[in-house]
Write a protein that holds these residues in place. Sequence first.
Motif, PDB file in Angstrom:
ATOM      1  N   GLU A  54       0.834  -1.193   0.000  1.00 62.57           N
ATOM      2  CA  GLU A  54       0.000   0.000   0.000  1.00 62.57           C
ATOM      3  C   GLU A  54       0.881   1.259   0.000  1.00 62.57           C
ATOM      4  O   GLU A  54       0.377   2.363  -0.120  1.00 62.57           O
ATOM      5  N   HIS A  55       2.186   1.079   0.100  1.00 57.87           N
ATOM      6  CA  HIS A  55       3.120   2.208   0.134  1.00 57.87           C
ATOM      7  C   HIS A  55       3.179   2.894  -1.229  1.00 57.87           C
ATOM      8  O   HIS A  55       3.293   2.236  -2.268  1.00 57.87           O
ATOM      9  N   HIS A  56       3.151   4.201  -1.219  1.00 56.93           N
ATOM     10  CA  HIS A  56       3.069   5.019  -2.435  1.00 56.93           C
ATOM     11  C   HIS A  56       4.175   4.721  -3.439  1.00 56.93           C
ATOM     12  O   HIS A  56       3.919   4.586  -4.624  1.00 56.93           O
ATOM     13  N   GLY A  57       5.406   4.606  -3.034  1.00 54.83           N
ATOM     14  CA  GLY A  57       6.521   4.492  -3.968  1.00 54.83           C
ATOM     15  C   GLY A  57       6.921   3.077  -4.352  1.00 54.83           C
ATOM     16  O   GLY A  57       7.870   2.892  -5.110  1.00 54.83           O
ATOM     17  N   ASP A  58       6.233   2.066  -3.861  1.00 50.99           N
ATOM     18  CA  ASP A  58       6.681   0.689  -4.108  1.00 50.99           C
ATOM     19  C   ASP A  58       6.302   0.141  -5.470  1.00 50.99           C
ATOM     20  O   ASP A  58       7.010  -0.701  -6.018  1.00 50.99           O
ATOM     21  N   ALA A  59       5.196   0.546  -6.026  1.00 45.00           N
ATOM     22  CA  ALA A  59       4.749   0.039  -7.322  1.00 45.00           C
ATOM     23  C   ALA A  59       3.643   0.952  -7.845  1.00 45.00           C
ATOM     24  O   ALA A  59       3.066   1.731  -7.089  1.00 45.00           O
ATOM     25  N   SER A  60       3.360   0.820  -9.122  1.00 47.79           N
ATOM     26  CA  SER A  60       2.273   1.573  -9.728  1.00 47.79           C
ATOM     27  C   SER A  60       1.112   0.634 -10.018  1.00 47.79           C
ATOM     28  O   SER A  60       1.327  -0.515 -10.399  1.00 47.79           O
ATOM     29  N   PRO A  61      -0.109   1.097  -9.872  1.00 51.17           N
ATOM     30  CA  PRO A  61      -1.253   0.264 -10.240  1.00 51.17           C
ATOM     31  C   PRO A  61      -1.172  -0.103 -11.721  1.00 51.17           C
ATOM     32  O   PRO A  61      -0.616   0.640 -12.521  1.00 51.17           O
ATOM     33  N   GLY A  62      -1.716  -1.239 -12.064  1.00 45.84           N
ATOM     34  CA  GLY A  62      -1.761  -1.643 -13.458  1.00 45.84           C
ATOM     35  C   GLY A  62      -0.661  -2.599 -13.872  1.00 45.84           C
ATOM     36  O   GLY A  62      -0.424  -2.800 -15.056  1.00 45.84           O
ATOM     37  N   GLY A  63       0.010  -3.217 -12.907  1.00 45.21           N
ATOM     38  CA  GLY A  63       1.048  -4.187 -13.230  1.00 45.21           C
ATOM     39  C   GLY A  63       0.450  -5.505 -13.704  1.00 45.21           C
ATOM     40  O   GLY A  63      -0.717  -5.800 -13.482  1.00 45.21           O
ATOM     41  N   SER A  64       1.276  -6.287 -14.393  1.00 45.36           N
ATOM     42  CA  SER A  64       0.874  -7.617 -14.845  1.00 45.36           C
ATOM     43  C   SER A  64       1.886  -8.643 -14.373  1.00 45.36           C
ATOM     44  O   SER A  64       3.090  -8.388 -14.387  1.00 45.36           O
ATOM     45  N   VAL A  65       1.371  -9.805 -13.986  1.00 43.90           N
ATOM     46  CA  VAL A  65       2.222 -10.930 -13.607  1.00 43.90           C
ATOM     47  C   VAL A  65       1.793 -12.117 -14.456  1.00 43.90           C
ATOM     48  O   VAL A  65       0.603 -12.433 -14.527  1.00 43.90           O
ATOM     49  N   TYR A  66       2.745 -12.762 -15.106  1.00 43.65           N
ATOM     50  CA  TYR A  66       2.482 -13.936 -15.934  1.00 43.65           C
ATOM     51  C   TYR A  66       2.984 -15.161 -15.184  1.00 43.65           C
ATOM     52  O   TYR A  66       4.171 -15.252 -14.867  1.00 43.65           O
ATOM     53  N   VAL A  67       2.084 -16.071 -14.866  1.00 43.72           N
ATOM     54  CA  VAL A  67       2.420 -17.297 -14.138  1.00 43.72           C
ATOM     55  C   VAL A  67       2.441 -18.432 -15.148  1.00 43.72           C
ATOM     56  O   VAL A  67       1.396 -18.838 -15.657  1.00 43.72           O
ATOM     57  N   ASP A  68       3.615 -18.943 -15.451  1.00 42.01           N
ATOM     58  CA  ASP A  68       3.793 -19.967 -16.469  1.00 42.01           C
ATOM     59  C   ASP A  68       3.753 -21.361 -15.854  1.00 42.01           C
ATOM     60  O   ASP A  68       4.071 -21.539 -14.678  1.00 42.01           O
ATOM     61  N   GLU A  69       3.354 -22.336 -16.657  1.00 45.48           N
ATOM     62  CA  GLU A  69       3.350 -23.748 -16.277  1.00 45.48           C
ATOM     63  C   GLU A  69       2.496 -24.023 -15.034  1.00 45.48           C
ATOM     64  O   GLU A  69       2.876 -24.811 -14.163  1.00 45.48           O
ATOM     65  N   PHE A  70       1.359 -23.370 -14.950  1.00 44.27           N
ATOM     66  CA  PHE A  70       0.428 -23.584 -13.844  1.00 44.27           C
ATOM     67  C   PHE A  70      -0.287 -24.919 -14.085  1.00 44.27           C
ATOM     68  O   PHE A  70      -1.015 -25.070 -15.063  1.00 44.27           O
ATOM     69  N   THR A  71      -0.066 -25.883 -13.212  1.00 47.07           N
ATOM     70  CA  THR A  71      -0.645 -27.210 -13.402  1.00 47.07           C
ATOM     71  C   THR A  71      -2.128 -27.233 -13.030  1.00 47.07           C
ATOM     72  O   THR A  71      -2.576 -26.489 -12.162  1.00 47.07           O
ATOM     73  N   ASP A  72      -2.877 -28.080 -13.729  1.00 49.58           N
ATOM     74  CA  ASP A  72      -4.312 -28.252 -13.499  1.00 49.58           C
ATOM     75  C   ASP A  72      -5.077 -26.939 -13.612  1.00 49.58           C
ATOM     76  O   ASP A  72      -5.946 -26.627 -12.792  1.00 49.58           O
ATOM     77  N   LEU A  73      -4.776 -26.176 -14.653  1.00 47.48           N
ATOM     78  CA  LEU A  73      -5.407 -24.868 -14.835  1.00 47.48           C
ATOM     79  C   LEU A  73      -6.918 -24.984 -15.024  1.00 47.48           C
ATOM     80  O   LEU A  73      -7.673 -24.170 -14.499  1.00 47.48           O
ATOM     81  N   ARG A  74      -7.371 -26.015 -15.732  1.00 47.96           N
ATOM     82  CA  ARG A  74      -8.826 -26.192 -15.910  1.00 47.96           C
ATOM     83  C   ARG A  74      -9.524 -26.362 -14.560  1.00 47.96           C
ATOM     84  O   ARG A  74     -10.571 -25.760 -14.312  1.00 47.96           O
ATOM     85  N   ALA A  75      -8.958 -27.174 -13.692  1.00 41.45           N
ATOM     86  CA  ALA A  75      -9.554 -27.405 -12.374  1.00 41.45           C
ATOM     87  C   ALA A  75      -9.518 -26.129 -11.532  1.00 41.45           C
ATOM     88  O   ALA A  75     -10.487 -25.813 -10.821  1.00 41.45           O
TER      89      ALA A  75
END
Length: 120
Positions: A54-75
Amino acid sequence: MSIVKPVLRAFDYTKAMEFYVDWLGFQVDWEHKPDNTPFYLQLSMRDIILHLSEHHGDASPGGSVYVDEFTDLRAYHQLLIDKQYKYNRPGLEEAFYDPSILLVTVNDPFYNKIIFAGKK
């Protein structure tokens, strides 16, 4: 080996817990939340680790994280849909770049995006 821990900006502790813990299934590993100050915490699920700040200078809203090789994604997708979270009903899509990959994209209440990718 290095470990990457993305920092995502958040604005409301209660909404963050509802989204990340109650709906997505992350657990809070630790948090720093002194009275009347912004919170900072670490979440994890499987081998995914995220920091929310929640700290002002740590990050900006609107970031993206890509999680690769997530097993059992359908479930996992079905689990999310079954919880009937009223603010987010993600689809299960084929990746445009590889038809053997499925994607589930969720948007948190703070304009950040997490893309879960797994094999069909």
